[in-house]
Design a protein around this motif. Structure first.
Motif, PDB file in Angstrom:
ATOM      1  N   SER A 105      53.978   5.867  15.748  1.00 39.74           N
ATOM      2  CA  SER A 105      53.927   4.653  16.352  1.00 39.74           C
ATOM      3  C   SER A 105      54.800   4.673  17.601  1.00 39.74           C
ATOM      4  CB  SER A 105      54.365   3.351  15.796  1.00 39.74           C
ATOM      5  OG  SER A 105      53.423   2.899  14.947  1.00 39.74           O
ATOM      6  N   ARG A 130      44.188   4.751   9.309  1.00 42.56           N
ATOM      7  CA  ARG A 130      45.591   5.079   8.403  1.00 42.56           C
ATOM      8  C   ARG A 130      45.662   3.718   7.694  1.00 42.56           C
ATOM      9  NH1 ARG A 130      50.065   2.996  10.535  1.00 42.56           N
ATOM     10  NH2 ARG A 130      50.135   2.760  12.961  1.00 42.56           N
ATOM     11  N   THR A 131      45.221   2.512   8.037  1.00 49.65           N
ATOM     12  CA  THR A 131      45.499   1.217   7.389  1.00 49.65           C
ATOM     13  C   THR A 131      44.372   0.763   6.460  1.00 49.65           C
ATOM     14  OG1 THR A 131      47.170   0.703   9.120  1.00 49.65           O
ATOM     15  CG2 THR A 131      46.272  -1.096   7.708  1.00 49.65           C
ATOM     16  N   ASP A 164      49.290   4.375  18.297  1.00 45.82           N
ATOM     17  CA  ASP A 164      49.408   5.848  17.667  1.00 45.82           C
ATOM     18  C   ASP A 164      49.506   6.918  18.633  1.00 45.82           C
ATOM     19  OD1 ASP A 164      49.504   4.263  15.323  1.00 45.82           O
ATOM     20  OD2 ASP A 164      48.067   5.701  14.166  1.00 45.82           O
ATOM     21  N   GLY A 219      53.986   2.835  12.164  1.00 45.14           N
ATOM     22  CA  GLY A 219      54.414   4.050  11.308  1.00 45.14           C
ATOM     23  C   GLY A 219      55.077   5.009  11.967  1.00 45.14           C
ATOM     24  N   PRO A 220      55.168   6.223  11.458  1.00 43.61           N
ATOM     25  CA  PRO A 220      55.740   7.416  12.028  1.00 43.61           C
ATOM     26  C   PRO A 220      55.270   7.921  13.529  1.00 43.61           C
ATOM     27  CG  PRO A 220      55.229   7.824   9.755  1.00 43.61           C
ATOM     28  CD  PRO A 220      54.577   6.598  10.100  1.00 43.61           C
ATOM     29  N   PRO A 227      45.146   3.690  13.897  1.00 41.77           N
ATOM     30  CA  PRO A 227      45.747   2.750  13.009  1.00 41.77           C
ATOM     31  C   PRO A 227      44.717   2.005  12.074  1.00 41.77           C
ATOM     32  CG  PRO A 227      45.649   1.632  15.319  1.00 41.77           C
ATOM     33  CD  PRO A 227      45.453   3.115  15.384  1.00 41.77           C
TER      34      PRO A 227
END
Length: 323
Positions: free
Chosen positions: A302, A210-211, A188, A299-300, A207
């Motif tokens: 990454s 957020r995951t 990230d 994700g955005p 990560p």
């Protein structure tokens, strides 16, 4: 001032406690003392066989001359591999990780055994320290730069790397010196939050947050000068003296939890019951992993990891050599 007061509180509290823990060299092998020129690395190992070839190669490249490992009852060949390495001292203990205060007492015991008043690296087996120009300027130069700045430790948050797709499709077996970032290729590039507490600097996000909603503390101090005033008073994330913790972030611990065997490793951690709050984080991983098929961390924010110098470009670290 506040950090100094907090340091005195912890020192007074721990002085009233007997926190010694039994440890012994594996197979009663003789242990060589460190010499002045040594750059020693202390780490813990529990069934981390897949990381060991790359871990040893990475830190040897950075200039580590001695590895000091406490193996917590590995059953995957880790102990045998380490025992065959001439620059590795292997220790074992009848006490498990949880009862050693999540390894804190082992680490402090090893620092005491090998001697105060010197610099040490202090990591876990899935953590790879990098800093700007680290493959051109070894740890001996980094230590000199920190000393010139009047700093006693290096702040380096754990940054999780992950594969660029379905995690189940990316295996890392450790059969050779392939580096884990060649398989877990992304991180990230944003979305982290840094705050200042009374005792240390705190970093959260990434990560896992957020995951899984994991609120893991990411900040660590893996390179530190250890003298008679030092301890891991509350946790490895908050070493004393606390006032030494407020330094620029000069490195990153590339951290690797997610390969194709992540469910198996998480189930083992839950069954072993050695981790914080009944292995709460591993339970979250299993819960989400059982619902998400496939599981991907992309994700955005990454981005593909390229090199240690990229971390300076992203603003994650300062260059302690030139800052």
């Amino acid at each position: 001032m506040i950090a100094s007061v907090e340091t005195r509180k912890i020192r007074s509290r721990r002085a009233k406690q007997d926190e010694s823990v039994a440890m012994a060299p594996f197979a009663q092998r003789s242990v060589r003392p460190l010499v002045k020129a040594d750059i020693p690395l202390i780490f813990l190992c529990h069934n981390d066989r897949k990381f060991l070839p790359s871990l040893l190669a990475h830190y040897r490249r950075l200039g580590v001359t001695r590895f000091i490992c406490l193996d917590d009852r590995s059953s995957d060949g880790s102990l045998e591999l380490l025992a065959g390495e001439p620059d590795v001292d292997v220790w074992v203990s009848p006490v498990r990780y949880r009862d050693a205060k999540r390894g804190k007492l082992w680490r402090e015991g090893l620092f005491a055994r090998y001697g105060h008043d010197r610099w040490y690296l202090n990591i876990d087996a899935d953590e790879y320290l990098v800093y700007p120009d680290c493959f051109q300027r070894p740890l001996s130069e980094l230590i000199k730069a920190l000393e010139a700045r009047g700093e006693k430790r290096l702040a380096a948050p754990m940054i999780d790397l992950y594969p660029g797709g379905d995690v189940d499709a990316f295996a890392f077996d450790g059969r050779d010196e392939t580096m884990p970032w060649e398989v877990a290729t992304h991180l990230d590039g944003g979305g982290y939050q840094m705050t200042y507490a009374k005792r240390y600097m705190s970093v959260e996000g990434g990560p896992r947050y957020r995951t899984f909603g994991a609120d893991a503390e990411l900040m660590k101090y893996p390179l530190l000068y250890w003298d008679g005033r030092c301890s891991f008073g509350v946790s490895i994330h908050q070493p004393t003296p606390f006032e030494w913790n407020f330094v620029p972030v000069g490195g990153v611990l590339l951290h690797f939890k997610f390969f194709a065997d992540y469910k198996e490793k998480s189930r083992e951690a839950v069954a072993d019951q050695q981790y914080f709050d009944g292995a709460r984080e591993y339970k979250k991983i299993l819960e989400v992993g059982s619902r998400a098929t496939p599981l991907s961390f992309m994700g955005p924010n990454s981005i593909r990891y390229r090199s240690p110098d990229q971390l300076r470009e992203l603003g994650f670290v300062v260059d302690v050599f030139n800052n």
